[in-house]
Design a protein around this motif. Structure first.
Motif: not given
Length: 462
Positions: A1-4, A83-91, A153-158
């Motif tokens: 999962m992307d958020a792990t 930093r945005l990862s798997a967040f909307g259109p951003h990877r 499913r999830g996302f990462r931001i920082g």
């Protein structure tokens, strides 16, 4: 999962009193079903044990201070990177932020997602829960992002926050589906993990937190709620009795102060045309109470009110001598703002102005003022002169003409140069082209950068 997350315990620096710690291994867990653990809402989480933010005039030669993290940085903590990862259109987007940063690109390139990520981090730093920061989390996960074996499913931001403690990184992993929760958080300074959280028991609505202690025990562990930002909670848990704890506090408070000092603004002209109720004079997000705020600035902030009137002279139609307000006879009744056209000329109510003129006045006021005049929760542990306000504006140039855009750009660069106000805004290509010619403004073309990244990824990952 992307958020792990790839979680890790705090790792103290090598030394006889602080042994090296082993990394936590990645573990997969299913969604929890137990009731949500109660946790303190950190409305004033950053108010305890403020770090040494330096002395002297901000921006002067002695504006840098050595922080508890061992680094040196500006007196005013500021967000230097998102930093945005798997967040909307951003990877995998890493976006450096200048004092004035404009986002441009075609529709769907993710300008609004960048602003939403910054605003969500600001809300979490101020003590909001995940459901408040992300009201529709599933919409933030890319449509093509696959779920893991447990349907998650999830996302990462920082972000990276520059300040007296040096660059401090905050990385957050969020599970959006099937339930909203934090599954990992990491606070890092100078390559040292100061705070780490990880989901250990899927049956409990909590994460296991570990932070640097540096005393008789290398680290301290405790459960944290899985719907709150651990970095904002840590000042409520740590006394600062050891050098390790003080490093954690300095880094956490630097991040919280910088993130909380943000104001999202999207003026709505139709709501600004009506007389505003007499209130405390703090500008709302939609600027519907602009007249009431002008009433306050006219009496309490004469210098800024005068600067706003001069900006209006440069960007509004007709002769303008100043900005005034008309109070209702029934005190404290509604307040109407007007443009003073000079002796012998009737004043013009703001409700009769064009939409571009109203948006220009509202955005100019935000750039010229500070947290005390905006509907936000400023960091009370720092003097206002030691804080930097970050203005977030989607559609910054919407409805504005070239003259108004040029004047707003001038005001933004002036505020950014003084260090009191930073701007992160989404704009159209015409405004971006003008900003590219202006020294001090940074323009990021998300459409161009995104296509470049897509071209470097394998075909099955596009």
């Amino acid at each position: 999962m992307d958020a792990t997350p790839d979680t890790a315990e705090p790792r103290p620096r090598p030394g006889p009193a602080v042994p090296e710690q082993s990394r936590l291994t990645r573990r997969a867990h299913g969604p929890g079903v137990a009731p949500r653990a109660a946790g303190p809402r950190p409305a004033a989480a950053a108010a305890a044990a403020a770090p040494p933010y330096g002395h002297g005039a901000p921006g002067g030669g002695d504006s840098a201070a050595t922080g508890a993290g061992g680094g040196t940085g500006p007196v005013r903590p500021v967000v230097g990177e998102l930093r945005l990862s798997a967040f909307g259109p951003h990877r995998g987007l890493a976006l450096p932020l200048a004092p004035v940063t404009f986002l441009t690109g075609p529709s769907g390139s993710g300008k609004s997602h960048v602003l939403a990520a910054h605003e969500a981090l600001a809300a979490l730093a101020a003590g909001a829960g995940l459901d408040e920061a992300f009201p529709d989390p599933s919409a933030l996960v890319p449509d093509r992002a696959p779920a893991d074996a447990l349907g998650r499913r999830g996302f990462r931001i920082g972000c990276t926050v520059d300040g007296p403690a040096g660059p401090v990184r905050l990385d957050l992993a969020v599970q959006a589906e099937p339930s909203l929760r934090i599954v990992g958080e990491r606070l890092t300074a100078n390559g040292e993990i100061l705070l780490g959280t990880a989901l250990r028991d899927p049956g409990r609505r909590s994460v296991q937190a570990a932070w640097l202690t540096g005393g008789t025990a290398a680290v301290t562990r405790a459960p944290f709620p899985d719907d709150r930002l651990g970095t904002a909670l840590i000042p409520l848990r740590v006394a600062g009795a050891t050098p390790g704890q003080r490093r954690v506090l300095a880094a956490a408070e630097q991040v919280v102060v910088a993130l909380r000092s943000a104001f999202a603004c999207d003026p709505e002209p139709d709501r600004m045309r009506r007389p505003a109720p007499h209130g405390e004079g703090r500008l709302l997000r939609d600027c519907a109470n602009l007249a009431d705020v002008l009433r306050r600035t006219r009496h309490e902030c004469t210098t800024r009110h005068t600067l706003l009137a001069r900006a209006a002279q440069a960007a509004c139609a007709g002769r303008i001598h100043g900005l005034d307000v008309l109070a209702s006879r029934d005190e404290p009744g509604p307040v109407t703002a007007v443009l003073d056209r000079g002796p012998g000329r009737p004043a013009t109510e703001l409700g009769r102005l064009g939409s571009g003129e109203l948006r220009f006045l509202a955005l100019s006021l935000v750039l010229l003022t500070g947290p005390g005049v905006l509907a936000m929760d400023p960091a009370a542990e720092l003097l206002s002169a030691r804080q930097t306000l970050t203005v977030l504006a989607d559609g910054f140039d919407r409805g504005l003409d070239r003259r108004q855009n040029a004047e707003l750009l001038r005001l933004a660069l002036l505020a950014g140069d003084r260090g009191h106000v930073r701007l992160l805004a989404a704009v159209g290509e015409d405004t971006a082209a003008a900003a590219r010619e202006a020294p001090g403004a940074a323009v990021v073309d998300l459409g161009h950068d995104r296509h470049a990244r897509d071209g470097q990824r394998p075909a099955h990952d596009r």
